[in-house]
Design a protein around this motif. Sequence first.
Motif, short mmCIF file in Angstrom:
data_model
loop_
_atom_site.label_atom_id
_atom_site.label_comp_id
_atom_site.label_asym_id
_atom_site.label_seq_id
_atom_site.Cartn_x
_atom_site.Cartn_y
_atom_site.Cartn_z
N THR A 223 7.57 6.80 6.79
CA THR A 223 7.53 5.47 7.40
C THR A 223 8.45 4.51 6.65
O THR A 223 9.14 3.68 7.27
CB THR A 223 6.09 4.92 7.41
OG1 THR A 223 5.24 5.87 8.05
CG2 THR A 223 6.01 3.60 8.16
N ALA A 224 8.49 4.63 5.32
CA ALA A 224 9.39 3.78 4.53
C ALA A 224 10.84 4.05 4.90
O ALA A 224 11.67 3.13 4.89
CB ALA A 224 9.16 4.02 3.05
N SER A 225 11.17 5.29 5.22
CA SER A 225 12.52 5.62 5.65
C SER A 225 12.92 4.80 6.87
O SER A 225 14.03 4.25 6.95
CB SER A 225 12.63 7.11 5.96
OG SER A 225 13.87 7.43 6.57
N ALA A 226 12.00 4.71 7.85
CA ALA A 226 12.28 3.93 9.06
C ALA A 226 12.40 2.44 8.73
O ALA A 226 13.25 1.74 9.27
CB ALA A 226 11.19 4.17 10.09
N VAL A 227 11.54 1.95 7.84
CA VAL A 227 11.59 0.54 7.44
C VAL A 227 12.93 0.23 6.78
O VAL A 227 13.59 -0.77 7.09
CB VAL A 227 10.43 0.21 6.48
CG1 VAL A 227 10.63 -1.17 5.87
CG2 VAL A 227 9.09 0.27 7.21
N LEU A 228 13.37 1.11 5.89
CA LEU A 228 14.64 0.87 5.19
C LEU A 228 15.83 0.94 6.13
O LEU A 228 16.81 0.22 5.98
CB LEU A 228 14.80 1.86 4.04
CG LEU A 228 14.31 1.41 2.65
CD1 LEU A 228 15.14 0.25 2.14
CD2 LEU A 228 12.84 1.05 2.65
N GLY A 229 15.75 1.82 7.13
CA GLY A 229 16.81 1.86 8.12
C GLY A 229 16.95 0.54 8.85
O GLY A 229 18.06 0.03 9.06
N ASP A 230 15.81 -0.03 9.22
CA ASP A 230 15.82 -1.35 9.87
C ASP A 230 16.32 -2.42 8.91
O ASP A 230 17.06 -3.34 9.29
CB ASP A 230 14.42 -1.72 10.35
CG ASP A 230 14.08 -1.10 11.69
OD1 ASP A 230 14.97 -0.52 12.33
OD2 ASP A 230 12.90 -1.19 12.10
N GLY B 67 0.83 -1.19 0.00
CA GLY B 67 0.00 0.00 0.00
C GLY B 67 0.87 1.24 0.00
O GLY B 67 1.91 1.30 -0.65
N VAL B 68 0.44 2.25 0.76
CA VAL B 68 1.16 3.52 0.79
C VAL B 68 2.60 3.33 1.25
O VAL B 68 3.54 3.86 0.63
CB VAL B 68 0.43 4.52 1.72
CG1 VAL B 68 1.26 5.79 1.89
CG2 VAL B 68 -0.95 4.85 1.16
N VAL B 69 2.80 2.57 2.32
CA VAL B 69 4.15 2.37 2.85
C VAL B 69 4.90 1.33 2.02
O VAL B 69 6.05 1.55 1.61
CB VAL B 69 4.10 1.94 4.33
CG1 VAL B 69 5.51 1.63 4.84
CG2 VAL B 69 3.47 3.04 5.17
N GLY B 70 4.28 0.20 1.75
CA GLY B 70 4.95 -0.87 1.03
C GLY B 70 5.44 -0.45 -0.34
O GLY B 70 6.55 -0.81 -0.75
N SER B 71 4.63 0.31 -1.05
CA SER B 71 5.04 0.75 -2.39
C SER B 71 6.24 1.69 -2.31
O SER B 71 7.12 1.67 -3.18
CB SER B 71 3.87 1.45 -3.10
OG SER B 71 3.42 2.58 -2.37
#
Length: 429
Positions: free
Chosen positions: A309-316, A14-18
């Motif tokens: 939010t994607a920025s935080a996901v990619l950091g992890d 969705g918004v974050v996953g894409s």
Amino acid sequence: MRTRPLKVALLGCGVVGSEVARIMTTHADDLAARIGAPVELAGVAVRRPSKVREGIDPDLITTDATALVKRGDLDVVVEVIGGIEPARTLITTAFEHGASVVSANKALLAQDGAALHAAADEHGRDLYYEAAVAGAIPLIRPLRESLAGDKVNRVLGIVNGTTNFILDKMDSTGAGYQEALDEATALGYAEADPTADVEGFDAAAKAAILAGIAFHTRVRLDDVYREGMTEVTAADFASAKEMGCTIKLLAICERAADGASVTARVHPAMIPLSHPLASVRGAYNAVFVESEAAGQLMFYGPGAGGSPTASAVLGDLVAVCRNRLNGATGPGESAYAALPVSPMGDVVTRYHISLDVADKPGVLAQVATVFAEHGVSIDTVRQQGKDGEASLVVVTHRASDAALGGTVEALRKLDTVRGVASIMRVEGE
């Protein structure tokens, strides 16, 4: 650099996953350089496969998330579908089949974080979730790693952008709650059903996660006291301004003064304009951390949205992939302190109480007597009256929530008190 890529599966697009998929593609060279190996998007689980997803190979799309996480050749699974099930089963299945997990699922972590950490430990895998609290703001890792040698006593924060936008509009324009909510909805800050935000459920889940990490204690969603902000009125803001305050929906996690217990709560509160959180405007988030050695720390930034939010996901993702290459895992759950979570009645703070009373002699004395009988000390009183009706605004010194509750119950029984118009805690002093 290792040439064999690390394989990553994405649950949800969705918004974050894409945005996660887009950044993985457009920043592939940089990510590979930072990790020490390329990362490859190996599959994307979605509910609607017919939807066009720019930049994603259609051959990677699947509706069978279970089969995807069971492949056995995945290094990391990124879960951004939200909710309890099937996310919980998919995450544990990913661990069982050798993958580490990066999640943004605050609801699941607040409810079952301990079980998920146990599953990760059992299989020697990582569970990272920076994106679950406060979007792009680095918060989980500083609490879990940077402050690991310190003692955190308090975490006080604005962790929901929708509610902050609404309250900020009410404060700056004088709008009522519904008018401010309508504007938030029109601008896309509020969902069609805003209940999770405005009733504090979203913030409560984040408070549970923050309290658990800060105090090395398991804190579940059910342990968090929660009040929504739908009853906050323009009159409350007017009273707040007279006190030199504004109103925010706060997540507050505290260690008791004797260090023997903790509390976690979410509710609207007045805070002084001099406090750093008072200046947080619009849909932004901010978290104020108080620790013994580091002192006062402030974390501020966008708390939601696809890119943040994607920025935080990619950091992890980078951290987990580095661990994978090194044959190691990062910090897991730290719950050694096992402190009890005290009920809301034990919380001690100040209060602002607005009463509708009869405009006649002796009312103030009656009200003051009730406060005294319940051990709640009055700091200031303001009274206005006209045509037999009056309003009485009482601001207390610090008292327990239980004592305040007993006071209010007794006030409601007075013949001279027509109603309790508003009760609000005063924090940040």
